[in-house]
Design a protein around this motif. Structure first.
Motif, PDB file in Angstrom:
ATOM      1  N   VAL A  98     -10.664   1.184 -65.327  1.00 22.86           N
ATOM      2  CA  VAL A  98     -11.359   0.093 -66.009  1.00 22.86           C
ATOM      3  C   VAL A  98     -12.369   0.656 -67.011  1.00 22.86           C
ATOM      4  CG1 VAL A  98     -12.955  -1.847 -65.716  1.00 22.86           C
ATOM      5  CG2 VAL A  98     -10.997  -1.606 -64.190  1.00 22.86           C
ATOM      6  N   ASP A 102     -11.523   0.264 -70.964  1.00 27.89           N
ATOM      7  CA  ASP A 102     -12.446  -0.602 -71.713  1.00 27.89           C
ATOM      8  C   ASP A 102     -13.063   0.160 -72.891  1.00 27.89           C
ATOM      9  OD1 ASP A 102     -11.943  -2.791 -70.134  1.00 27.89           O
ATOM     10  OD2 ASP A 102     -13.830  -2.687 -69.010  1.00 27.89           O
ATOM     11  N   GLN A 103     -13.434   1.406 -72.658  1.00 29.22           N
ATOM     12  CA  GLN A 103     -14.001   2.234 -73.738  1.00 29.22           C
ATOM     13  C   GLN A 103     -12.960   2.450 -74.835  1.00 29.22           C
ATOM     14  OE1 GLN A 103     -15.193   6.135 -72.448  1.00 29.22           O
ATOM     15  NE2 GLN A 103     -15.852   6.752 -74.488  1.00 29.22           N
ATOM     16  N   VAL A 105     -10.324   0.588 -75.557  1.00 30.72           N
ATOM     17  CA  VAL A 105     -10.052  -0.684 -76.245  1.00 30.72           C
ATOM     18  C   VAL A 105     -11.174  -0.985 -77.236  1.00 30.72           C
ATOM     19  CG1 VAL A 105      -9.891  -3.188 -75.934  1.00 30.72           C
ATOM     20  CG2 VAL A 105      -8.587  -1.664 -74.450  1.00 30.72           C
ATOM     21  N   GLN A 106     -12.418  -0.821 -76.815  1.00 34.48           N
ATOM     22  CA  GLN A 106     -13.551  -1.071 -77.704  1.00 34.48           C
ATOM     23  C   GLN A 106     -13.545  -0.147 -78.914  1.00 34.48           C
ATOM     24  OE1 GLN A 106     -17.104  -0.793 -75.332  1.00 34.48           O
ATOM     25  NE2 GLN A 106     -16.593  -2.608 -74.127  1.00 34.48           N
ATOM     26  N   THR A 121      -3.051  -3.587 -73.886  1.00 36.27           N
ATOM     27  CA  THR A 121      -4.424  -4.075 -73.791  1.00 36.27           C
ATOM     28  C   THR A 121      -4.721  -5.092 -74.889  1.00 36.27           C
ATOM     29  OG1 THR A 121      -5.127  -2.164 -75.080  1.00 36.27           O
ATOM     30  CG2 THR A 121      -5.288  -1.972 -72.687  1.00 36.27           C
ATOM     31  N   LYS A 127      -3.737  -6.983 -70.011  1.00 35.43           N
ATOM     32  CA  LYS A 127      -4.865  -6.366 -69.307  1.00 35.43           C
ATOM     33  C   LYS A 127      -4.790  -6.658 -67.815  1.00 35.43           C
ATOM     34  CE  LYS A 127      -8.103  -6.575 -73.154  1.00 35.43           C
ATOM     35  NZ  LYS A 127      -9.316  -7.233 -73.659  1.00 35.43           N
ATOM     36  N   TYR A 131      -4.606  -3.878 -64.846  1.00 37.94           N
ATOM     37  CA  TYR A 131      -5.576  -3.791 -63.757  1.00 37.94           C
ATOM     38  C   TYR A 131      -4.883  -3.890 -62.399  1.00 37.94           C
ATOM     39  CZ  TYR A 131      -9.248  -4.322 -67.288  1.00 37.94           C
ATOM     40  OH  TYR A 131     -10.080  -4.138 -68.356  1.00 37.94           O
TER      41      TYR A 131
END
Length: 184
Positions: A98, A102-103, A105-106, A121, A127, A131
């Motif tokens: 996660v 998340d990093q 994707v950002q 993603t 997503k 997960y």
């Protein structure tokens, strides 16, 4: 924009004996070629754009704690693509997956899983599936770990009671089989 491939095996024996890691790299390289991805130049093996971790458990060590994973994290830039065979090659811990995903994707890093091409993603459903796969990977690792611990406890308690197996007579021809059968 660069493409990075990541491959991992959990045990040193798997790595030394070539179990799986070469196959993972081969399949990922083929995927990259088929999709016209250009590999980056950095590496920790003989292949530019490829990072490997041999004998590194993803359950015991997060991606940033593995040498190849650390290089991957340091080289992945916005617009890059990361290719792995499956989610469990990168992650076996839900929290690790996660945080890193998340990093990425950002930062605009895309991750492709060769064995699961529909995982992405880009959508809420993608997503969610990713997960769920991470939860299942962690569950599998925890079950394996528990079985190994149970086996060690059993082996210790039964060790004094174990007897060496009796040697098996080697039969080298049908003539020998007939003689053995007559002795019975």
């Amino acid at each position: 924009m660069s493409t990075w491939i990541y491959a991992r095996v959990s045990t040193l024996d798997q790595y030394v004996n070539g179990y799986s890691i070469d196959q993972q790299v081969r399949v990922c390289l083929e995927y990259a070629r088929n999709n016209d991805y250009l590999l980056g130049l950095e590496t920790n093996c003989d292949l530019p754009g490829v990072f490997i971790d041999g004998g590194k458990s993803a359950f015991k060590k997060r991606l940033c704690q593995r040498p190849g994973g650390l290089l991957l994290l340091g080289n992945a830039k916005p617009g890059d693509v990361i290719i792995a065979l499956a989610t469990h090659r990168l992650f076996r811990q839900f929290n690790d997956m996660v945080a890193v995903m998340d990093q990425w994707v950002q930062n605009g890093v895309t991750v492709k899983f060769v064995d699961y091409p529909t995982l992405n993603t880009d959508t809420a459903n993608g997503k969610a599936m990713l997960y769920m796969m991470a939860v299942m990977a962690q569950l599998r690792s925890e079950l394996i770990s528990a079985r190994v611990k149970e086996s060690r406890v059993i082996a210790k308690t039964e060790a004094p009671q174990r007897q060496k197996p009796k040697p098996v007579e080697v039969v080298s021809s049908t003539k020998d089989i007939g003689a053995i059968l007559q002795q019975m």
